[in-house]
Design a protein around this motif. Structure first.
Motif, PDB file in Angstrom:
ATOM      1  N   LEU A 192       0.833  -1.214   0.000  1.00 23.54           N
ATOM      2  CA  LEU A 192       0.000   0.000   0.000  1.00 23.54           C
ATOM      3  C   LEU A 192       0.863   1.258   0.000  1.00 23.54           C
ATOM      4  CD1 LEU A 192      -2.874  -1.059   2.412  1.00 23.54           C
ATOM      5  CD2 LEU A 192      -3.118  -0.396   0.009  1.00 23.54           C
ATOM      6  N   ALA A 193       2.077   1.153   0.476  1.00 24.23           N
ATOM      7  CA  ALA A 193       2.993   2.305   0.459  1.00 24.23           C
ATOM      8  C   ALA A 193       3.206   2.805  -0.964  1.00 24.23           C
ATOM      9  CB  ALA A 193       4.327   1.939   1.108  1.00 24.23           C
ATOM     10  N   GLU A 194       3.232   1.877  -1.935  1.00 20.61           N
ATOM     11  CA  GLU A 194       3.405   2.262  -3.340  1.00 20.61           C
ATOM     12  C   GLU A 194       2.071   2.396  -4.069  1.00 20.61           C
ATOM     13  OE1 GLU A 194       6.772   0.725  -1.580  1.00 20.61           O
ATOM     14  OE2 GLU A 194       5.279  -0.708  -2.277  1.00 20.61           O
TER      15      GLU A 194
ATOM     16  N   TYR B  81       5.829  -3.811   8.401  1.00 23.43           N
ATOM     17  CA  TYR B  81       5.417  -2.919   7.296  1.00 23.43           C
ATOM     18  C   TYR B  81       6.462  -1.824   7.089  1.00 23.43           C
ATOM     19  CZ  TYR B  81       1.113  -5.172   8.741  1.00 23.43           C
ATOM     20  OH  TYR B  81       0.187  -6.101   9.113  1.00 23.43           O
ATOM     21  N   PRO B  82       7.680  -2.209   6.671  1.00 24.47           N
ATOM     22  CA  PRO B  82       8.747  -1.204   6.589  1.00 24.47           C
ATOM     23  C   PRO B  82       8.443  -0.061   5.619  1.00 24.47           C
ATOM     24  CG  PRO B  82       9.428  -3.271   5.557  1.00 24.47           C
ATOM     25  CD  PRO B  82       8.130  -3.530   6.261  1.00 24.47           C
ATOM     26  N   ARG B  83       7.845  -0.370   4.491  1.00 23.56           N
ATOM     27  CA  ARG B  83       7.572   0.691   3.500  1.00 23.56           C
ATOM     28  C   ARG B  83       6.448   1.606   3.973  1.00 23.56           C
ATOM     29  NH1 ARG B  83       6.675  -3.117  -1.497  1.00 23.56           N
ATOM     30  NH2 ARG B  83       5.857  -4.351   0.214  1.00 23.56           N
ATOM     31  N   LEU B  84       5.369   1.021   4.507  1.00 20.84           N
ATOM     32  CA  LEU B  84       4.277   1.843   5.049  1.00 20.84           C
ATOM     33  C   LEU B  84       4.774   2.695   6.206  1.00 20.84           C
ATOM     34  CD1 LEU B  84       1.112  -0.465   5.169  1.00 20.84           C
ATOM     35  CD2 LEU B  84       1.355   1.674   3.916  1.00 20.84           C
TER      36      LEU B  84
ATOM     37  N   GLU C 124       7.815   3.725   6.886  1.00 20.57           N
ATOM     38  CA  GLU C 124       8.710   4.810   6.443  1.00 20.57           C
ATOM     39  C   GLU C 124       7.923   5.945   5.795  1.00 20.57           C
ATOM     40  OE1 GLU C 124      12.082   5.525   3.079  1.00 20.57           O
ATOM     41  OE2 GLU C 124      12.210   3.640   4.218  1.00 20.57           O
ATOM     42  N   ARG C 125       6.956   5.587   4.951  1.00 23.21           N
ATOM     43  CA  ARG C 125       6.224   6.622   4.215  1.00 23.21           C
ATOM     44  C   ARG C 125       5.242   7.396   5.101  1.00 23.21           C
ATOM     45  NH1 ARG C 125       2.111   6.143  -0.862  1.00 23.21           N
ATOM     46  NH2 ARG C 125       1.578   8.335  -0.834  1.00 23.21           N
ATOM     47  N   PHE C 126       4.550   6.693   5.997  1.00 29.21           N
ATOM     48  CA  PHE C 126       3.477   7.351   6.736  1.00 29.21           C
ATOM     49  C   PHE C 126       3.799   7.642   8.193  1.00 29.21           C
ATOM     50  CE2 PHE C 126       1.372   5.252   3.154  1.00 29.21           C
ATOM     51  CZ  PHE C 126       0.715   6.330   2.602  1.00 29.21           C
ATOM     52  N   LYS C 127       4.880   7.082   8.697  1.00 29.28           N
ATOM     53  CA  LYS C 127       5.241   7.340  10.101  1.00 29.28           C
ATOM     54  C   LYS C 127       6.634   7.913  10.242  1.00 29.28           C
ATOM     55  CE  LYS C 127       1.589   5.580  12.048  1.00 29.28           C
ATOM     56  NZ  LYS C 127       0.600   6.478  12.601  1.00 29.28           N
ATOM     57  N   GLY C 128       7.453   7.732   9.190  1.00 25.80           N
ATOM     58  CA  GLY C 128       8.859   8.130   9.275  1.00 25.80           C
ATOM     59  C   GLY C 128       9.103   9.599   9.222  1.00 25.80           C
TER      60      GLY C 128
END
Length: 172
Positions: A100-102, A163-166, A168-172
């Protein structure tokens, strides 16, 4: 109504609503009431089977990251919203929730993630057409527990790892 018609209806009404979930539901009802009651029930079966398929711990974790927490009801409404995002996003998320990150262009937790009204669209249309509540859809009932391995949704390190990508994108 076949699967392709189902997704075309979801996509055209979402695009016309410019991504607003409530407007999407209203437009979906408008389109469904132009059909015969059996077609509306077919739509409902497609929707409900996907809703049940998305009842997975992995998706609940992704919803938790995106929504900054997700109760039972919030996850129910998230699954409706996810179906409303169309086949590519839905199937991608079911197979790999971290994708979902992408798959999501953007995500506004004030507007996105809650498709409660979408979940009622077929029932509302059927009732408008027939004057009665929709009958049982004749599909297997939802599981009592989400599929997959339970996880501690309140543990941020578990979510960040899963959920590394999610994350990074939404919490990082």
């Amino acid at each position: 109504m076949d699967e392709t018609e189902f997704w075309e209806l979801v996509d055209t009404t979402r695009e016309a609503a410019e991504g607003d979930p409530e407007e999407h539901a209203d437009l979906l009802v408008e389109r469904l009431v132009r059909m015969d009651p059996d077609s509306v029930l077919d739509f409902a079966r497609h929707f409900e089977s996907r809703y049940n398929r998305a009842y997975q711990w992995d998706l609940w974790g992704a919803a938790w990251v995106l929504l900054d927490g997700a109760s039972d009801d919030a996850f129910d409404f998230f699954r409706c919203w996810l179906i409303g995002q169309g086949r590519e996003v839905f199937e991608g998320a079911v197979h790999d929730p971290d994708s979902l990150a992408e798959l999501l262009d953007d995500f506004d937790e004030e507007l996105d993630g809650d498709g409660e009204e979408l979940g009622y669209a077929a029932d509302e249309a059927y009732e408008q057409l027939t004057g009665v509540v929709a009958p049982d859809l004749g599909i297997p009932p939802a599981a009592s527990e989400p599929a997959g391995t339970p996880m501690n949704l309140e543990n941020e390190s578990v979510l960040a790892e899963r959920y590394p990508r999610l994350w990074e994108r939404f919490k990082g």
